[in-house]
Design a protein around this motif. Structure first.
Motif, mmCIF file in Angstrom:
data_model
loop_
_atom_site.group_PDB
_atom_site.id
_atom_site.type_symbol
_atom_site.label_atom_id
_atom_site.label_comp_id
_atom_site.label_asym_id
_atom_site.label_seq_id
_atom_site.Cartn_x
_atom_site.Cartn_y
_atom_site.Cartn_z
ATOM 1 N N GLY A 1 0.808 -1.221 0.000
ATOM 2 C CA GLY A 1 0.000 0.000 0.000
ATOM 3 C C GLY A 1 0.837 1.265 0.000
ATOM 4 N N GLU A 2 2.127 1.129 0.331
ATOM 5 C CA GLU A 2 2.999 2.311 0.384
ATOM 6 C C GLU A 2 3.718 2.558 -0.941
ATOM 7 O OE1 GLU A 2 5.522 2.269 3.958
ATOM 8 O OE2 GLU A 2 4.153 0.800 4.791
ATOM 9 N N GLY A 3 3.524 1.678 -1.930
ATOM 10 C CA GLY A 3 4.160 1.876 -3.227
ATOM 11 C C GLY A 3 5.114 0.747 -3.581
ATOM 12 N N ILE A 4 5.975 1.002 -4.572
ATOM 13 C CA ILE A 4 6.953 -0.003 -4.998
ATOM 14 C C ILE A 4 8.148 0.047 -4.049
ATOM 15 C CG2 ILE A 4 8.569 -0.638 -6.831
ATOM 16 C CD1 ILE A 4 6.458 0.145 -8.867
ATOM 17 N N MET A 5 8.458 -1.104 -3.443
ATOM 18 C CA MET A 5 9.484 -1.140 -2.400
ATOM 19 C C MET A 5 10.797 -1.751 -2.884
ATOM 20 S SD MET A 5 7.275 0.151 -0.603
ATOM 21 C CE MET A 5 7.534 0.406 1.132
ATOM 22 N N VAL A 6 10.703 -2.785 -3.713
ATOM 23 C CA VAL A 6 11.892 -3.515 -4.160
ATOM 24 C C VAL A 6 11.760 -3.785 -5.655
ATOM 25 C CG1 VAL A 6 13.375 -5.521 -3.734
ATOM 26 C CG2 VAL A 6 11.842 -4.740 -1.924
ATOM 27 N N VAL A 7 12.822 -3.514 -6.405
ATOM 28 C CA VAL A 7 12.794 -3.828 -7.842
ATOM 29 C C VAL A 7 13.941 -4.788 -8.154
ATOM 30 C CG1 VAL A 7 11.684 -1.666 -8.515
ATOM 31 C CG2 VAL A 7 14.170 -1.788 -8.465
ATOM 32 N N ALA A 8 13.754 -5.590 -9.199
ATOM 33 C CA ALA A 8 14.785 -6.567 -9.544
ATOM 34 C C ALA A 8 14.872 -6.752 -11.041
ATOM 35 C CB ALA A 8 14.482 -7.914 -8.880
ATOM 36 N N GLU A 9 16.065 -7.088 -11.490
ATOM 37 C CA GLU A 9 16.223 -7.535 -12.875
ATOM 38 C C GLU A 9 17.080 -8.792 -12.847
ATOM 39 O OE1 GLU A 9 17.551 -3.693 -14.273
ATOM 40 O OE2 GLU A 9 19.612 -4.434 -14.418
ATOM 41 N N GLY A 10 16.816 -9.677 -13.780
ATOM 42 C CA GLY A 10 17.524 -10.948 -13.755
ATOM 43 C C GLY A 10 17.824 -11.475 -15.141
ATOM 44 N N VAL A 11 18.905 -12.239 -15.208
ATOM 45 C CA VAL A 11 19.255 -12.963 -16.434
ATOM 46 C C VAL A 11 19.077 -14.444 -16.140
ATOM 47 C CG1 VAL A 11 20.997 -13.355 -18.214
ATOM 48 C CG2 VAL A 11 21.047 -11.224 -16.872
ATOM 49 N N PHE A 12 18.227 -15.096 -16.903
ATOM 50 C CA PHE A 12 17.934 -16.517 -16.711
ATOM 51 C C PHE A 12 18.481 -17.284 -17.906
ATOM 52 C CE2 PHE A 12 15.336 -14.087 -13.989
ATOM 53 C CZ PHE A 12 15.228 -14.841 -12.840
ATOM 54 N N VAL A 13 19.249 -18.317 -17.621
ATOM 55 C CA VAL A 13 20.001 -19.009 -18.670
ATOM 56 C C VAL A 13 19.513 -20.451 -18.792
ATOM 57 C CG1 VAL A 13 22.308 -19.614 -19.499
ATOM 58 C CG2 VAL A 13 22.010 -17.594 -18.037
ATOM 59 N N ARG A 14 19.166 -20.853 -20.013
ATOM 60 C CA ARG A 14 18.843 -22.258 -20.264
ATOM 61 C C ARG A 14 20.147 -22.982 -20.561
ATOM 62 N NH1 ARG A 14 15.098 -19.299 -22.089
ATOM 63 N NH2 ARG A 14 16.062 -18.997 -24.103
ATOM 64 N N PRO A 15 20.527 -23.942 -19.716
ATOM 65 C CA PRO A 15 21.829 -24.581 -19.876
ATOM 66 C C PRO A 15 22.007 -25.181 -21.258
ATOM 67 C CG PRO A 15 20.807 -25.259 -17.827
ATOM 68 C CD PRO A 15 19.771 -24.491 -18.590
ATOM 69 N N ALA A 16 23.247 -25.176 -21.730
ATOM 70 C CA ALA A 16 23.588 -25.678 -23.068
ATOM 71 C C ALA A 16 22.940 -27.039 -23.295
ATOM 72 C CB ALA A 16 25.098 -25.779 -23.186
ATOM 73 N N GLY A 17 22.367 -27.229 -24.523
ATOM 74 C CA GLY A 17 21.775 -28.518 -24.882
ATOM 75 C C GLY A 17 20.317 -28.635 -24.508
ATOM 76 N N ARG A 18 19.790 -27.644 -23.757
ATOM 77 C CA ARG A 18 18.382 -27.726 -23.349
ATOM 78 C C ARG A 18 17.569 -26.565 -23.879
ATOM 79 N NH1 ARG A 18 17.448 -30.046 -17.466
ATOM 80 N NH2 ARG A 18 15.453 -30.364 -18.479
ATOM 81 N N ALA A 19 18.241 -25.606 -24.563
ATOM 82 C CA ALA A 19 17.500 -24.438 -25.064
ATOM 83 C C ALA A 19 16.774 -24.772 -26.353
ATOM 84 C CB ALA A 19 18.455 -23.293 -25.303
#
Ligand code: CO8
Length: 201
Positions: free
Chosen positions: A183-201
């Motif tokens: 109710g007080e607004g945006i408190m925490v922001v995040a950005e992430g890099v997610f990697v599909r391991p080689a051979g599974r992408a």
């Protein structure tokens, strides 16, 4: 080994979820109780007896992701979404048609860091799971490669809303962003890099 019933998911949920919920209440009461030492000793004996009974038959190591016969995943030991894990709030992640995700979760005394506020590691845990869920593709799991979290303001314990979405794909990498708000607004922001391991992408 008993044969699992056909509707294993619903059966497992009906049997174990109430136990997990009771243990969550126990955790909260353990933190906040002010009863006398005799009562504490009595409860400790009861809890020890409960642990002894449950330990009569255990899976050998961690729960992992078990599957029903029709292929439905049961990640029930997971630290944040686990239906059988009392330390998980649990987080219930909802998915929009565009693949973005959101959750509403109640976080009490068990998740405290600064007095009255959410522990920063718990915020990161929720955001890791939320961003990971939006980056996830069926049968192509993406692991968190890098998660960057910016704590803008202390988050009061209580109801928290989270959201996450994918911003771009680059080969095996998926970039996602998200935030936690109340109710007080945006408190925490995040950005992430997610990697599909080689051979599974
Ligand atoms: C529904 C599901 C929700 C799940 C949410 C929860 C997610 C989690 O918590 S997962 C647990 C925490 N994460 C981990 O344990 C991951 C541990 N790390 C690993 O397994 C590996 O390092 C892994 C999979 C990230 C990358 O390994 P690998 O496939 O060998 O990568 P590699 O071939 O070297 O690199 C592939 C690309 O990814 C990039 N990359 C590799 N590692 C990282 C990293 N840590 N951060 C950012 N980018 C990375 C590389 O630069 C490369 O980019 P490019 O293609 O542009 O050259």
């Amino acid at each position: 080994m008993e044969e699992r019933p056909v509707d294993e998911f619903d059966y497992g949920r009906a049997v174990y979820e109430p136990l997990t919920q009771s243990v969550r209440q126990l955790i909260d009461a353990t933190i906040r109780t002010e009863v006398g030492e005799d009562t504490v000793a009595k409860v400790q004996a009861l809890v020890d007896e409960g642990a002894r009974l449950l330990s009569e038959r255990l899976v050998p190591e961690s729960f992992g992701v078990q599957y029903t016969r029709d292929g439905r995943g049961m990640p029930w030991g997971n630290a944040i979404i686990g239906l059988r894990n009392p330390i998980a709030p649990p987080l219930v992640i909802e998915r929009n048609r565009d693949g973005s995700v959101w959750c509403d979760v109640e976080l009490g005394a068990a998740y405290e860091g600064p007095p009255g506020c959410l522990h920063g590691g718990i915020s990161a845990l929720i955001l890791d799971q939320l961003l990971g869920a939006t980056a996830h593709r069926p049968a192509q799991p993406a692991f968190t490669g890098t998660l960057t979290v910016r704590y803008q303001r202390p988050t009061r314990l209580g109801r928290v809303h989270g959201e996450a979405r994918v911003v771009r794909h680059d080969g095996v990498k998926t970039y996602a962003v998200g935030h936690l708000e109340n109710g007080e607004g945006i408190m925490v922001v995040a950005e992430g890099v997610f990697v599909r391991p080689a051979g599974r992408a």
